[in-house]
Scaffold this motif. Structure first.
Motif, short mmCIF file in Angstrom:
data_model
loop_
_atom_site.label_atom_id
_atom_site.label_comp_id
_atom_site.label_asym_id
_atom_site.label_seq_id
_atom_site.Cartn_x
_atom_site.Cartn_y
_atom_site.Cartn_z
N VAL A 245 -25.40 -44.09 5.00
CA VAL A 245 -26.33 -42.98 5.20
C VAL A 245 -26.11 -42.02 4.04
N GLU A 246 -27.09 -41.94 3.17
CA GLU A 246 -26.89 -41.16 1.95
C GLU A 246 -27.05 -39.68 2.20
N GLU A 247 -26.59 -38.94 1.20
CA GLU A 247 -26.73 -37.51 1.16
C GLU A 247 -28.11 -37.06 1.62
N GLY A 248 -28.17 -36.15 2.56
CA GLY A 248 -29.45 -35.61 2.98
C GLY A 248 -30.22 -36.50 3.94
N GLU A 249 -29.67 -37.67 4.25
CA GLU A 249 -30.38 -38.57 5.15
C GLU A 249 -29.82 -38.47 6.57
N LEU A 250 -30.62 -38.95 7.51
CA LEU A 250 -30.13 -39.15 8.87
C LEU A 250 -29.98 -40.66 9.04
N PRO A 251 -29.22 -41.09 10.06
CA PRO A 251 -29.06 -42.53 10.27
C PRO A 251 -30.41 -43.25 10.38
N VAL A 252 -31.41 -42.56 10.92
CA VAL A 252 -32.70 -43.21 11.13
C VAL A 252 -33.31 -43.66 9.79
N LEU A 389 -18.55 -27.24 -7.50
CA LEU A 389 -18.56 -27.60 -6.08
C LEU A 389 -19.69 -28.57 -5.78
N LYS A 390 -20.82 -28.35 -6.45
CA LYS A 390 -21.95 -29.26 -6.24
C LYS A 390 -21.61 -30.63 -6.78
N ARG A 391 -21.00 -30.66 -7.96
CA ARG A 391 -20.62 -31.97 -8.54
C ARG A 391 -19.63 -32.69 -7.63
N LEU A 392 -18.77 -31.90 -7.00
CA LEU A 392 -17.76 -32.52 -6.12
C LEU A 392 -18.34 -32.89 -4.76
N LYS A 393 -19.61 -32.56 -4.55
CA LYS A 393 -20.32 -32.94 -3.32
C LYS A 393 -19.67 -32.39 -2.06
N VAL A 394 -19.25 -31.15 -2.14
CA VAL A 394 -18.60 -30.57 -0.97
C VAL A 394 -19.53 -30.57 0.24
N THR A 395 -20.84 -30.56 -0.01
CA THR A 395 -21.78 -30.52 1.12
C THR A 395 -21.70 -31.78 1.98
N ALA A 420 -16.41 -23.28 1.19
CA ALA A 420 -17.01 -23.62 -0.11
C ALA A 420 -18.48 -23.99 0.06
N LYS A 421 -18.81 -24.69 1.16
CA LYS A 421 -20.20 -25.08 1.40
C LYS A 421 -21.10 -23.85 1.42
N MET A 422 -20.54 -22.76 1.98
CA MET A 422 -21.37 -21.56 2.11
C MET A 422 -21.71 -20.94 0.76
N LEU A 423 -20.93 -21.29 -0.27
CA LEU A 423 -21.24 -20.73 -1.59
C LEU A 423 -22.45 -21.41 -2.21
N ILE A 424 -22.76 -22.59 -1.70
CA ILE A 424 -23.85 -23.35 -2.30
C ILE A 424 -25.17 -22.93 -1.68
N PRO A 425 -26.08 -22.42 -2.49
CA PRO A 425 -27.35 -21.97 -1.93
C PRO A 425 -28.12 -23.15 -1.36
N ARG A 426 -28.72 -22.91 -0.19
CA ARG A 426 -29.50 -23.99 0.42
C ARG A 426 -30.85 -24.11 -0.24
N LYS A 427 -31.29 -25.35 -0.34
CA LYS A 427 -32.61 -25.53 -0.95
C LYS A 427 -33.71 -25.24 0.06
#
Ligand code: SF4
Ligand code: SF4
Lengths: 427, 328
Positions: A245-252, A389-395, A420-427
């Motif tokens: 299940v990739e980044e940003g995906e749901l299992p579906v 943090l984004k490169r390290l994929k903390v999300t 750390a996640k909170m530092l990353i602005p949400r798209k």
């Protein structure tokens, strides 16, 4: 078998042979209007109203939500602002029980004969994921079969957190509900295959489920190695099917839906009885519990203090909703049981070991199921380096806690990741 | 109920600590240190003790002067002291050992912020500094296993690497003979630093650390493997290759110094690159350089490259979108 990193934990499942019994009916319950991921419900009863068991007391038009029902019969004595253990606030309905448990006349088995009626019924049952995050179940089932066809239903019975045995007891005590629930979901959603995943530390459950599904070709009992966090959604999808299940995906998006074993059993129970989710199975355990450790059907809204008193755990120094790895600490035991609590654990010792300097041993990296680098994330967090943090994929971090657990310097890595996640602005 | 502890999850921690990790390293070093005492006598014990005590004292003083929390109890200063002692010949004057400890703890470790923060291995750097500043003590005057000291033969006063190989011609064929037998090298009856000569004890200690998962096998395998391969290709002789592996601090370097957490890469890929780098540099220095001993330099050079190796060998997160994977 597909295997991600993880850790070996002591299981401490001392309550595994404790048959579930009814918890004594509390005199009053506090029912928060937010017990699920998504929008809170509007309270649809008023102070002074008489309510009955299973009567709807909260609902909303919002899509991402699930209605809430009264767990007792009695009188609404108050509607208050309530601070939940996770820090959010919402309204809560306080109901004084009259002890009679009169059932609401609306409670009747729903008619289910196609996809839409199943989804509607699941919504009416107020069901949310019983294993963890409290994702409204009807939304999980309401996927678009054209855009995201699903070929596999994964039943999560890993129960990889120490102490908790409520899913295990569900399988042993209500195997029919479990299997009929699975078959219903498969039938009305048209999912050809079910992979029913159980960790190998529960041989009795594996044996029973294998026996019960011997004749059923569409259900495949999968024995998973017991390793934490085997029951985490992306982990179990990978272990059971090899799909990522990739980044940003749901299992579906990978053609699977994952349901907790108790959740799927609840669907069938609702179809059978029409009684919405007003009580649930809870494991009460931990070293501060001096008596009556075990599994109980506890009405939603029961205050944790009543559970602790019943189990002689009033001297506890730390009380958790859920397991020791991902559970939330209660700051106040007047907090109620809500839909997604599967355990209340009480411990004598609350302090964690002292944190010392990082020695760069790399254990955190080697234990992370998602191959993240908590040691590097911590440095980037301290430097407030958002790009790094984004490169390290903390999300991607799921807060499973393996890294913090394994760190010999006892650094609070999982917590730092959440900050750390909170530092990353949400798209 | 009030007064409950509230802390973020997880609420469990493995039964481990920095001090426990360091204790394991100390235990793993003890056989080789004891072998050093057997071969080099009481003076070896004295030098190692001086290093340990002065490292601990310097560490404690540094933390006091810098007004930081005391870290002596994490045992890392003892590891540094022991390693440094094992990397000195038993014949060095006591003050040289103290200077070495000063360099290791004060300059290399504490000035950079203490445990985990230093970029170069303290014991290795101290050994190199001493080698350059006290060359005569550190190399000309090698300790000899004491029961050889009254014998006059080819073995006296030289490490296996510095000693001349005996060459002789028999029936028109040139033979090269090593100054020590492989058996002597394996059990440590050779000249050299206190802790580097007994291959058997070093291998046992290294395997112990690998088995209890304190160190990863990647580094020693890559280090020893690449060195052995190059040496074999260059000399064409299995004996010489084995000889090179057993000699001159390669094993103590590969198992105990190139696996230091703070100064080597974190990921397995990084550790392999680090190990190969060490093996290649050691081979080059030993075969073509003017120093007989390449291990210390190779590890120091690779220590300096570690931040870059770390950057290039990041893990690929599970499920990260390919287009924007980390690393660059
Ligand atoms: S596990 Fe702890 S000590 Fe080891 S590298 Fe990670 S943060 Fe540092
Ligand atoms: S908490 Fe996050 S970083 Fe730590 S092990 Fe779990 S997923 Fe990895």
């Amino acid at each position: 078998m597909n295997k991600l990193n993880g850790i070996k934990l002591r299981h401490d499942k001392g309550t595994k042979d404790c048959e579930t019994t009814e918890f004594p009916l509390p005199k009053s319950v506090v029912v928060p209007m937010s017990q699920h991921m998504g929008a809170p419900c509007e309270c649809i009863v008023n102070k002074g109203d008489t309510v009955t068991v299973g009567q709807k007391i909260g609902d909303t038009d919002a899509f991402m939500s699930a209605p809430i029902h009264s767990p007792v019969s009695g009188t609404v004595t108050d509607i208050t602002d309530f601070l939940l253990a996770n820090g959010a606030t919402c309204k809560a309905v306080v109901i004084e029980s009259d002890g009679e448990q009169r059932v609401c006349p609306d409670v009747a088995p729903p008619e289910i004969n196609d996809t839409q009626s199943l989804i509607a019924a699941v919504r009416e049952s107020g069901l949310t994921g019983l294993g963890g995050a409290g994702f409204p179940t009807h939304i999980k089932l309401n996927y678009d079969p054209v855009k995201t066809p699903v070929d596999t239903l994964i039943i999560n019975a890993a129960e990889c957190e120490p102490y908790i045995t409520s899913d295990y007891r569900e399988m042993l005590e209500s195997p029919t509900d479990v299997i009929e629930g699975i078959l219903m979901v498969q039938k009305y959603l048209g999912i050809p295959l079910c992979k029913f995943c159980i960790e190998d530390n529960k041989p009795e459950a594996i044996k029973l489920m294998k026996e019960k599904t011997e004749e059923i070709r569409s259900i495949d009992i999968v024995t998973l190695k017991s390793s934490y966090p085997q029951g985490a959604e992306k982990v179990i999808v990978y272990s059971a099917t090899g799909r990522i299940v990739e980044e940003g995906e749901l299992p579906v998006h990978q053609g699977v839906i994952v349901m907790n074993v108790s959740t799927v059993a609840s669907i069938y129970r609702y179809a059978r009885t029409g009684m919405p989710l007003v009580s649930r199975r809870i494991t009460i355990a931990g070293d501060a519990v001096t008596k009556n450790a075990g599994n109980y059907f506890v009405p939603i809204g029961t205050r944790v203090s009543e559970l602790l008193e019943y189990c002689g755990a009033t001297e506890a120094k730390k009380v958790l909703y859920g397991g020791p790895m991902m559970g939330i600490c209660l700051y106040d035991t007047e907090q109620p049981i809500i839909k997604n609590n599967n355990a209340v654990l009480a411990f004598k010792e609350g302090k964690m070991p002292e944190t010392t300097a990082c020695i760069r041993c790399g254990k955190c990296v080697r234990t992370c199921p998602f191959n993240l680098m908590p040691v590097a994330i911590e440095s980037a967090y301290k430097a407030k380096d958002v790009e790094e943090l984004k490169r390290l994929k903390v999300t991607l971090c799921m807060n499973c806690g393996c890294c913090s657990y394994a760190c010999p310097a006892h650094r609070p890595l999982a917590e730092i990741n959440q900050l750390a996640k909170m530092l990353i602005p949400r798209k | 109920m009030k007064g409950l502890y509230v802390s973020p999850s997880p609420h469990r921690a493995a039964d481990n600590s920095t001090a426990k990790v360091m204790m394991m390293v100390i235990i793993a070093l003890i056989p080789a240190a004891m072998a050093g005492c057997v071969f080099f006598g009481a003076r070896a014990a004295l030098i190692m003790s001086v290093c340990i005590v002065s490292c601990v004292v310097f560490e404690a003083l540094c933390r006091i002067i810098m007004k930081k929390e005391q870290t002596v109890s994490d045992l890392s200063a003892i590891v540094t002291g022991l390693l440094l002692g094992m990397n000195l010949p038993a014949t060095v004057p006591v003050y040289v050992a103290v200077i070495g400890s000063f360099v290791a703890i004060v300059i290399v470790k504490q000035l950079f912020g203490g445990i985990g923060q230093n970029f170069a291995n303290p014991a290795i750097t101290a050994r190199i500094v001493l080698m350059l500043s006290f060359t005569s003590y550190m190399s000309n005057n090698w300790a000899v296993p004491y029961w050889y000291s009254d014998l006059v033969d080819a073995k006296t006063g030289a490490t296996p690497l510095a000693a001349e190989w005996l060459t002789y011609t028999e029936n028109g064929v040139n033979y090269k003979m090593a100054p020590f037998t492989l058996g002597e090298m394996f059990f440590g009856e050779t000249g050299g630093c206190i802790g580097e000569t007994c291959a058997a004890a070093l291998i046992a200690g290294g395997l112990f650390l690998i088995i209890i998962r304190v160190i990863s096998p990647a580094t020693p395998i890559a280090f020893i493997g690449s060195f052995a391969l190059l040496t074999f290709l260059y000399t064409g002789s299995g004996t010489e290759t084995l000889y090179g592996v057993l000699a001159g601090g390669l094993l103590i370097g590969a198992f105990f110094m190139a696996t230091d957490y703070a100064t080597t890469p974190i990921t397995t890929k990084g550790k392999i690159i680090f190990g190969i780098g060490c093996g290649v540099i050691t081979f080059v220095i030993r075969s073509f350089g003017s120093y007989p001993e390449g291990v210390s330099f190779s590890i120091l050079i690779m220590n300096l490259l570690t931040p870059y190796i770390d950057k290039l060998t990041r893990t690929v997160p599970f499920g990260a979108k390919k287009a924007e994977r980390s690393g660059k």
